[in-house]
Design an enzyme around this catalytic site. Structure first.
Site, short mmCIF file in Angstrom:
data_model
loop_
_atom_site.label_atom_id
_atom_site.label_comp_id
_atom_site.label_asym_id
_atom_site.label_seq_id
_atom_site.Cartn_x
_atom_site.Cartn_y
_atom_site.Cartn_z
CG ASP A 95 2.82 -10.51 -62.09
OD1 ASP A 95 3.29 -10.49 -63.24
OD2 ASP A 95 1.71 -11.02 -61.81
CG HIS A 96 1.24 -7.36 -64.54
ND1 HIS A 96 1.18 -7.18 -65.90
CD2 HIS A 96 0.89 -8.65 -64.33
CE1 HIS A 96 0.80 -8.31 -66.47
NE2 HIS A 96 0.64 -9.23 -65.54
CG HIS A 191 -3.76 -11.38 -66.75
ND1 HIS A 191 -3.37 -10.43 -67.64
CD2 HIS A 191 -2.63 -11.89 -66.21
CE1 HIS A 191 -2.04 -10.33 -67.63
NE2 HIS A 191 -1.57 -11.21 -66.77
N GLY A 192 -6.93 -14.19 -65.61
CA GLY A 192 -8.17 -14.55 -64.94
C GLY A 192 -8.69 -15.93 -65.31
N GLY A 234 -0.89 -14.95 -68.15
CA GLY A 234 -2.25 -15.47 -68.33
C GLY A 234 -2.30 -16.93 -68.72
CG ASN A 276 3.69 -14.83 -65.43
OD1 ASN A 276 4.81 -15.31 -65.43
ND2 ASN A 276 3.47 -13.53 -65.40
CB ILE A 277 0.37 -20.48 -63.03
CG1 ILE A 277 0.64 -21.07 -64.43
CG2 ILE A 277 -0.81 -21.18 -62.37
CD1 ILE A 277 1.14 -22.49 -64.44
CB SER A 279 -6.51 -17.87 -62.48
OG SER A 279 -6.49 -16.50 -62.79
#
Ligand code: G3H
Ligand code: 13P
Ligand code: ZN
Length: 331
Positions: A95-96, A191-192, A234, A276-277, A279
């Site tokens: 990821d990233h 994100h977050g 996010g 994408n999950i 948090s």
């Protein structure tokens, strides 16, 4: 000695994305840093008969060690079989990824998919870096996710104050020149656990409802790249019951707001085939641990509080798979 993901029983994203785009559902991409997260992801995927992407960020590698996470993913395949799944479809994804060297290291060490995130770079530099990763990855049949457009918030060590939506007029040129297998886009997610300020939201029946995602941008991108796999980062919804539990048992999470699940459900029916999950898993784990600790102050065996944490994450993963992404019963 290099390790191929094929020897670990993992798969790349090519076939599962093609099926997801055609079938109008999205594959869950859950971040993991710990054994308990891995177990919860595998249990949820097996129970729901869902393909799954287990993703590792640079931060996760720094926290848990790359070799350990790779071996957890290898264990995940074997564990899924032990749980009764004859043909698990599990991707180990970076990821990233922020450099060619990091992507290469993952490709050489058992990852079946990598993301090269050049979204903070000028357009031509993003293309050059992505193309270099694609050329290396494809030699080993590893699939590559790229990103165009900028999400607000923290992207691993990259931080952007505001988002810049992906420009639909750039996507054909970008996908063609880089050869990437999927494209992460920016349409208003971030994100977050604090994706929107309360001021950005509207109060409906006592609930803060954030502004809708830019579905017009998504649909324009779909038109330009028919059938091409699109990724949403996010995408945690920041369940308010978990936030409430955290705050009830000593936490202090203020104004934590995520993406409403109906919008993710709608996106899953489009060319968005990876969601994408991260948090939401952190919230589920923390809520369960805080509650357990508060209710059992004399307990100190980590297994006692990690067990309900794992159960709570599993419940959340199953809910996402069945009620939001629709990737259940696809194995
Ligand atoms: O995109 C960010 C992911 O949630 C990973 O977060 O870098 O803190 O592991 P992390
Ligand atoms: P969330 O912070 O919304 O869970 O997003 C995770 C993510 O995009 C990982 O790449
Ligand atoms: Zn992300």
């Amino acid at each position: 000695m290099a390790t191929s993901y094929k020897d670990l029983g993992l798969v790349n994203t090519r076939e599962m994305f093609a099926k997801a785009v055609k079938g109008g559902y999205a594959i869950p991409a859950f971040n993991f840093n710990t054994m308990e997260q891995m177990q919860a992801i595998v249990m949820a995927a097996v129970e729901t008969k869902s393909p799954v992407i287990m993703q590792v960020s640079k931060g996760a590698r720094n926290y848990a060690n790359g070799t350990i996470l790779r071996n957890l993913a290898k264990g995940a395949v074997e564990y899924a079989k032990e749980l009764g799944c004859a043909n698990p479809q599990i991707v180990l994804h970076l990821d990233h990824g922020d450099s060619f060297e990091l992507c290469k290291d993952c490709i050489d060490n058992g990852f079946s998919s990598v993301m090269i995130d050049g979204s903070a770079l000028p357009y031509e530099e993003n293309i050059a870096l992505t193309k270099k990763v694609v050329e290396y990855a494809h030699k080993f049949d590893v699939t590559v996710e790229a990103e165009l457009g900028v999400l607000a918030g923290v992207e691993d060590e990259v931080c952007a104050a505001e988002s810049h939506y992906t420009k639909p007029e750039e996507v054909v040129d970008f996908a063609t020149r880089t050869g990437c297998d999927s494209l992460a886009i920016s349409i208003g997610t971030s994100h977050g656990a604090h994706k929107f300020t309360p001021e950005q939201c509207t109060l409906v029946n006592g609930v803060l409802v954030p502004p809708p995602l830019a579905f017009d941008v998504l649909h324009e991108i779909e038109k330009k790249l028919p059938g091409f796999p699109i990724v949403l980062h996010g995408s945690s919804s920041v369940p308010q019951d978990e936030v409430k539990t955290i705050n009830q048992y000593g936490g202090k999470l203020e104004a934590a707001i995520g993406i409403p699940e109906e919008q993710l459900r709608e996106a899953s029916k489009s060319a968005v085939c990876k969601i994408n999950i991260d948090s939401d898993s952190r919230l589920a784990m923390t809520a369960a641990i805080r509650k357990y600790m508060a209710e059992n102050p004399s307990h100190f065996d980590p297994r006692q509080y990690l067990k309900p944490a794992r159960e709570n994450m599993k419940k959340m993963y199953i809910h996402k798979i069945v009620n939001v992404l629709g990737s259940n019963d696809k194995l």
